[in-house]
Design an enzyme around this catalytic site. Structure first.
Site, PDB file in Angstrom:
ATOM      1  N   GLN A  23      47.256 -23.941 111.137  1.00 43.98           N
ATOM      2  CA  GLN A  23      45.764 -24.497 110.498  1.00 43.98           C
ATOM      3  C   GLN A  23      46.654 -26.075 111.114  1.00 43.98           C
ATOM      4  OE1 GLN A  23      48.836 -24.283 106.621  1.00 43.98           O
ATOM      5  NE2 GLN A  23      47.168 -25.142 106.144  1.00 43.98           N
ATOM      6  N   HIS A  24      45.073 -26.810 110.411  1.00 41.65           N
ATOM      7  CA  HIS A  24      44.695 -27.896 111.547  1.00 41.65           C
ATOM      8  C   HIS A  24      44.242 -28.419 112.770  1.00 41.65           C
ATOM      9  CE1 HIS A  24      47.633 -28.941 107.618  1.00 41.65           C
ATOM     10  NE2 HIS A  24      48.382 -28.393 108.643  1.00 41.65           N
ATOM     11  N   ASP A  53      48.132 -20.331 108.441  1.00 36.30           N
ATOM     12  CA  ASP A  53      49.250 -19.233 108.380  1.00 36.30           C
ATOM     13  C   ASP A  53      50.142 -19.431 106.735  1.00 36.30           C
ATOM     14  OD1 ASP A  53      49.629 -21.923 109.053  1.00 36.30           O
ATOM     15  OD2 ASP A  53      50.073 -22.067 111.392  1.00 36.30           O
TER      16      ASP A  53
END
Length: 474
Positions: A71-72, A235
């Site tokens: 992520q991110h 994830d």
């Protein structure tokens, strides 16, 4: 039997599993490594994916695929589909000050109300602010922002930089899902819409963002094949789908860090920042709390006592619950829950009778689990009613952790068999997409172990006292 594939494009590697769409049984799999570091050229993800797919036997007989990803991460693209600069990953902390600035400028309450989370250095929006401030020329070139799994799915469909992909830089073909979008810091998972005011506030101008697809929507086909592509997921959401989490279930992942996550019907809005109000991959929500100290607490105990992990478990289980009042506050690498990045660990209540190897081993295991219980308590404060905990990650293989966990956490614990649950969750989503059903297929986990025990509230109480004493220090 139709086959489906799931991809986990994680921080360290790319994993591909090919599964029976009806049962979830893994037929074959492949893996390739990613470069080390907190910023990575996305081209490495694409190369690793090709290697992992080849090792997994290719996609010629695969009917659907979906990608789960870290992520991110900030994947900034120019108008020609080229990456503006190496992607900043979730664990790149150079945007820590940007997180502080964004929170101060708009207030924690507004961020929590709109996005479900208060900005931290991990989130995409703080990396965009860092880019605006530190690399203004690069920031001005950004025409689209994607996340790692969005970009990989886009490349699978044949899109990419001009001259390097068969279909070219069609930026409006970018697609994501609400789970990964919810970790950007500029998406409202309740209304399922981007907040472009927040995006512009951070980056300085508007850009193309991936279309947010439905949880079982086809977003394209693998270029040159009939294999359809699912929307993918972040994830944590993919792992929840792989584990089959339902409302009221809690997952506790004990790797380098500890992640407590739960599927809920409503979004959390925690202005303290302890709970991140993410979405899941099915249309529900996935609030989570993260601790910095997990499996490495056991590594430290094994090193201190000069034993291996099996011997450490034996020692811990030979001591009584509560370790005779010996308490470890396990902030060995600082801590995020609570937010104490410069903290150190503290051992409380040591006496002659508890200055033994079994009591020390027990204190380390209980301290590790009490730290995770803090994360669970943060979720409960946001309205979660926990029915059971599914325990995964490296530290879940410790017999002491498995047996002591229900005593400390206060709920039954289930330990699934070890597996690539992010990739399996992506594969389950692919099977869902292929089926066209209203719900994902009911894949059954095999060989899971169940642990129950009488909760010992005195363990948490002594830990809370030690932690309070610690927090009160000047």
């Amino acid at each position: 039997m139709p086959l489906v594939a799931g991809v986990d494009t994680s921080t360290q590697s790319c994993k591909v599993v090919v599964c029976d769409a009806d049962t979830g049984a893994v037929v074959r799999q492949g893996r390739a490594t990613h470069p080390d570091g907190t910023e990575v050229a996305p081209a490495h993800w694409w190369t690793a994916l090709q290697t992992a797919i080849t090792e997994a036997g290719g996609l010629d007989d695969v009917s659907a695929i979906a990608v789960g990803g870290q992520q991110h991460g900030m994947v900034a693209l120019d108008a020609e589909g080229r990456v503006v600069r190496d992607a900043l990953l979730w664990n790149d902390t150079r945007s820590a000050q940007a997180a502080v600035d964004l929170t101060a400028e708009l207030g924690a309450d507004r961020w929590a109300e709109v996005t479900g989370s208060v900005p931290v250095a991990s989130y995409t929006i703080t990396k965009l602010r860092w880019l605006r401030d530190a690399e203004p020329d690069n920031a001005s070139r950004v025409a689209a922002v994607a996340l790692p799994h969005d970009w990989v799915s886009w490349r699978l469909a044949g899109y990419g930089p001009s001259g390097e992909s068969p279909l070219g830089p069609k930026l409006d073909a970018l697609a994501t899902d609400r789970s990964d979008a919810s970790g950007t810091g500029y998406f409202n998972a309740t209304t399922n819409a981007y907040d472009r005011e927040l995006l512009i506030h951070a980056l300085g101008h508007d850009v193309m963002l991936p279309r947010v697809a439905g949880p079982a929507e086809v977003i394209g086909t693998v270029y040159g094949t009939a294999c359809v592509i699912g929307p993918g997921a972040g994830d944590n959401a993919a792992a929840a789908l792989g584990l089959g989490l339902e409302v009221g279930d809690v997952s506790l992942s004990l790797g380098t860090s500890g992640v407590v996550a739960a599927v809920t019907a409503t979004q959390s809005h925690d202005a303290s920042g302890l709970v991140s109000g993410f979405a899941d991959a099915t249309g529900h929500f996935l609030p989570l709390a993260c601790t910095l100290n997990a499996a490495r607490v056991l590594d430290a105990a094994a090193e201190l006592l000069a034993v291996d992990h099996d011997e450490l478990a034996d020692l811990a289980l030979s001591a009584p619950s509560g370790a005779g009042g010996l308490v470890l506050v396990p902030y060995l690498e600082g801590e995020r829950t609570p937010n104490l990045p410069n903290a150190t660990g503290v051992l409380h209540g040591i006496r002659l009778e508890t200055a033994t190897r079994p009591y020390l081993a027990r204190a380390f295991v209980e301290g590790l689990l009490c730290g995770q219980a803090d994360g669970l308590e943060a979720l409960v404060s946001e309205g979660l009613v926990a029915k059971r905990v599914l325990l995964i990650g490296g530290a879940s293989q410790s017999r002491a952790v498995r047996e002591i966990a229900p005593i400390v956490l206060g709920v039954p614990v289930v330990v699934p068999s070890p597996g690539e649950y992010v990739a399996l969750g992506a594969a389950r989503q692919a099977a869902w997409v292929l089926s066209g059903a209203a719900e994902p297929p009911a894949w059954v986990r095999a060989d899971e172990e169940h642990y129950e025990g009488t909760p010992d509230e005195s363990v948490r109480a002594r830990y809370a006292e030690a932690r309070t004493s610690f927090l009160a220090r000047p």
